[in-house]
Design a protein around this motif. Structure first.
Motif, PDB file in Angstrom:
ATOM      1  N   ILE A 127       0.847  -1.198   0.000  1.00  0.00           N
ATOM      2  CA  ILE A 127       0.000   0.000   0.000  1.00  0.00           C
ATOM      3  C   ILE A 127       0.877   1.240   0.000  1.00  0.00           C
ATOM      4  O   ILE A 127       1.701   1.421   0.894  1.00  0.00           O
ATOM      5  CB  ILE A 127      -0.936   0.008   1.229  1.00  0.00           C
ATOM      6  N   PRO A 128       0.711   2.156  -0.974  1.00  0.00           N
ATOM      7  CA  PRO A 128       1.520   3.380  -1.002  1.00  0.00           C
ATOM      8  C   PRO A 128       1.216   4.283   0.183  1.00  0.00           C
ATOM      9  O   PRO A 128       0.121   4.235   0.759  1.00  0.00           O
ATOM     10  CB  PRO A 128       1.111   4.046  -2.325  1.00  0.00           C
ATOM     11  N   GLU A 129       2.182   5.133   0.522  1.00  0.00           N
ATOM     12  CA  GLU A 129       2.014   6.028   1.675  1.00  0.00           C
ATOM     13  C   GLU A 129       0.833   6.972   1.506  1.00  0.00           C
ATOM     14  O   GLU A 129       0.146   7.271   2.478  1.00  0.00           O
ATOM     15  CB  GLU A 129       3.287   6.846   1.908  1.00  0.00           C
ATOM     16  N   LEU A 172       3.867   6.562   7.414  1.00  0.00           N
ATOM     17  CA  LEU A 172       5.186   6.058   7.024  1.00  0.00           C
ATOM     18  C   LEU A 172       5.460   4.683   7.619  1.00  0.00           C
ATOM     19  O   LEU A 172       6.111   3.838   6.988  1.00  0.00           O
ATOM     20  CB  LEU A 172       6.275   7.040   7.481  1.00  0.00           C
ATOM     21  N   VAL A 173       4.980   4.452   8.832  1.00  0.00           N
ATOM     22  CA  VAL A 173       5.299   3.222   9.561  1.00  0.00           C
ATOM     23  C   VAL A 173       4.617   2.002   8.954  1.00  0.00           C
ATOM     24  O   VAL A 173       5.245   0.937   8.815  1.00  0.00           O
ATOM     25  CB  VAL A 173       4.899   3.370  11.044  1.00  0.00           C
ATOM     26  N   ILE A 174       3.355   2.112   8.599  1.00  0.00           N
ATOM     27  CA  ILE A 174       2.579   0.936   8.190  1.00  0.00           C
ATOM     28  C   ILE A 174       3.210   0.206   6.998  1.00  0.00           C
ATOM     29  O   ILE A 174       3.440  -1.017   7.066  1.00  0.00           O
ATOM     30  CB  ILE A 174       1.118   1.331   7.906  1.00  0.00           C
ATOM     31  N   PRO A 175       3.545   0.885   5.881  1.00  0.00           N
ATOM     32  CA  PRO A 175       4.184   0.133   4.782  1.00  0.00           C
ATOM     33  C   PRO A 175       5.548  -0.434   5.158  1.00  0.00           C
ATOM     34  O   PRO A 175       5.867  -1.576   4.803  1.00  0.00           O
ATOM     35  CB  PRO A 175       4.310   1.187   3.666  1.00  0.00           C
ATOM     36  N   GLN A 176       6.363   0.350   5.880  1.00  0.00           N
ATOM     37  CA  GLN A 176       7.702  -0.121   6.222  1.00  0.00           C
ATOM     38  C   GLN A 176       7.679  -1.219   7.283  1.00  0.00           C
ATOM     39  O   GLN A 176       8.576  -2.059   7.324  1.00  0.00           O
ATOM     40  CB  GLN A 176       8.561   1.053   6.694  1.00  0.00           C
ATOM     41  N   SER A 230      15.132   0.929   4.935  1.00  0.00           N
ATOM     42  CA  SER A 230      13.870   1.633   5.159  1.00  0.00           C
ATOM     43  C   SER A 230      14.071   3.126   5.395  1.00  0.00           C
ATOM     44  O   SER A 230      13.142   3.911   5.201  1.00  0.00           O
ATOM     45  CB  SER A 230      13.130   1.030   6.364  1.00  0.00           C
ATOM     46  N   THR A 231      15.271   3.514   5.829  1.00  0.00           N
ATOM     47  CA  THR A 231      15.523   4.934   6.062  1.00  0.00           C
ATOM     48  C   THR A 231      15.309   5.748   4.800  1.00  0.00           C
ATOM     49  O   THR A 231      14.685   6.817   4.819  1.00  0.00           O
ATOM     50  CB  THR A 231      16.967   5.146   6.570  1.00  0.00           C
ATOM     51  N   GLY A 232      15.832   5.251   3.681  1.00  0.00           N
ATOM     52  CA  GLY A 232      15.624   5.956   2.422  1.00  0.00           C
ATOM     53  C   GLY A 232      14.160   6.008   2.037  1.00  0.00           C
ATOM     54  O   GLY A 232      13.681   7.035   1.540  1.00  0.00           O
ATOM     55  N   MET A 233      13.444   4.912   2.269  1.00  0.00           N
ATOM     56  CA  MET A 233      12.024   4.883   1.943  1.00  0.00           C
ATOM     57  C   MET A 233      11.228   5.814   2.853  1.00  0.00           C
ATOM     58  O   MET A 233      10.262   6.453   2.428  1.00  0.00           O
ATOM     59  CB  MET A 233      11.493   3.459   2.048  1.00  0.00           C
ATOM     60  N   LEU A 234      11.632   5.879   4.129  1.00  0.00           N
ATOM     61  CA  LEU A 234      10.947   6.777   5.061  1.00  0.00           C
ATOM     62  C   LEU A 234      11.147   8.234   4.664  1.00  0.00           C
ATOM     63  O   LEU A 234      10.192   9.022   4.628  1.00  0.00           O
ATOM     64  CB  LEU A 234      11.458   6.544   6.479  1.00  0.00           C
ATOM     65  N   LEU A 235      12.390   8.608   4.366  1.00  0.00           N
ATOM     66  CA  LEU A 235      12.655   9.986   3.964  1.00  0.00           C
ATOM     67  C   LEU A 235      12.022  10.300   2.614  1.00  0.00           C
ATOM     68  O   LEU A 235      11.540  11.410   2.385  1.00  0.00           O
ATOM     69  CB  LEU A 235      14.155  10.247   3.917  1.00  0.00           C
TER      70      LEU A 235
END
Length: 296
Positions: A127-129, A172-176, A230-235
């Motif tokens: 699921i996208p953010e 941000l948390v749910i997908p990661q 995940s850091t890159g994906m979170l940012l």
């Protein structure tokens, strides 16, 4: 890698239609005024010259001047710490929840709980953010009124209350969490076939103790790498999330900079985010090396 990424940023902005002089022009300005601004911003020079000039100032902390004549470092001084705060909260929540769910599933291999967590993790990561953000806005703000729909800032430029961090962080948390739970579960499954873990099972030790004391330490390198990724994906996800929740971070700054073709500001956002990601990746590599060294 950062130098290559920045070069690609300059090239990509150059390929976009229009330029900063046109995008920041006001109604009624003549072509001569726009041409003068283009010369003032150095847009009449080759892109490679502008890139080299920008890179030359980077070691001294000079991120250049935006298209509107403001220092890029000043424009990022307040939004970037806010983004780091949001990303740090999301990162910690992701780590805790992923470890808990992954270990819980590992204590029940092949059972219903393991299958449910596995399917839920895969679905969450898919699921996208922005979809998660919209659902959170509808449920937690419009329907229930539990949380504010938008973020307001205090006098210091930070979110006015901590509750305004909840929905952006959850988006941000749910997908990661889905991604990292899968990694934790897979890493623990790999450890289950190692001799010392098999011996622990044969000795009749409780499953939860085997997971925490014997399997988890060996799974740390894989888990750390997944969290670092995940850091890159979170940012990266903050660009969409901050815009939807009006969060005062670099996401809004980046969106505005792209619309005005403001290359120095875009590059400033990229170098700040890239530096933060590089630090986390380095920490993950050091953790991996230390763990593997201890095991050898």
């Amino acid at each position: 890698m950062l130098a290559i990424l920045l070069a690609l940023v300059f090239a990509a902005v150059e390929l976009l239609p229009g330029d900063a002089a046109t995008a920041t022009s006001e109604r009624g300005e003549s072509a001569a005024d726009v041409a003068a601004r283009r010369h003032l911003l150095g847009l009449d020079r080759p892109v490679w010259e502008r890139f080299i000039d920008w890179m030359t100032g980077l070691p001294t902390g000079d991120l250049g001047t935006s298209a509107r004549g403001q220092k890029v470092t000043d424009l990022l001084a307040d939004p970037f710490p806010n983004t780091l705060l949001l990303a740090a909260v999301a990162f910690m929540l992701t780590a805790v929840v992923s470890l808990a769910l992954g270990c819980w599933a590992a204590t029940r291999p092949g059972r219903l709980t393991d299958r449910i967590i596995g399917h839920a993790s895969t679905s969450a990561f898919a699921i996208p953010e922005f979809v998660v953000s919209v659902v959170l806005l509808v449920v937690l703000s419009l329907w229930t009124g539990w949380l504010p729909a938008v973020t307001t800032t205090g006098s210091d430029g930070t979110p006015a209350t901590w509750t305004m961090l909840i929905m952006p962080a959850l988006a941000l948390v749910i997908p990661q969490t889905g991604w990292n739970t899968t990694i934790v579960r897979g890493a623990l499954a790999d450890q289950a076939s190692t001799p010392h873990v098999e011996a622990a099972y044969l000795d009749g030790l409780p499953t939860h103790r085997i997971i925490w004391r014997h399997a988890l330490p060996g799974a740390v390198p894989a888990i750390a790498t997944g969290l670092a990724t995940s850091t890159g994906m979170l940012l990266g996800g903050t660009v969409v999330v901050e815009t939807l929740f009006n969060y005062p971070g670099i996401g809004n700054v980046l969106a505005s900079a792209v619309s005005t073709r403001d290359t120095p500001l875009i590059a400033g956002v990229v170098i700040c985010a890239g530096a933060a990601i590089s630090v986390v990746l380095l920490a993950a590599d050091l953790s991996r090396a230390r763990t593997l060294g201890a095991q050898s």
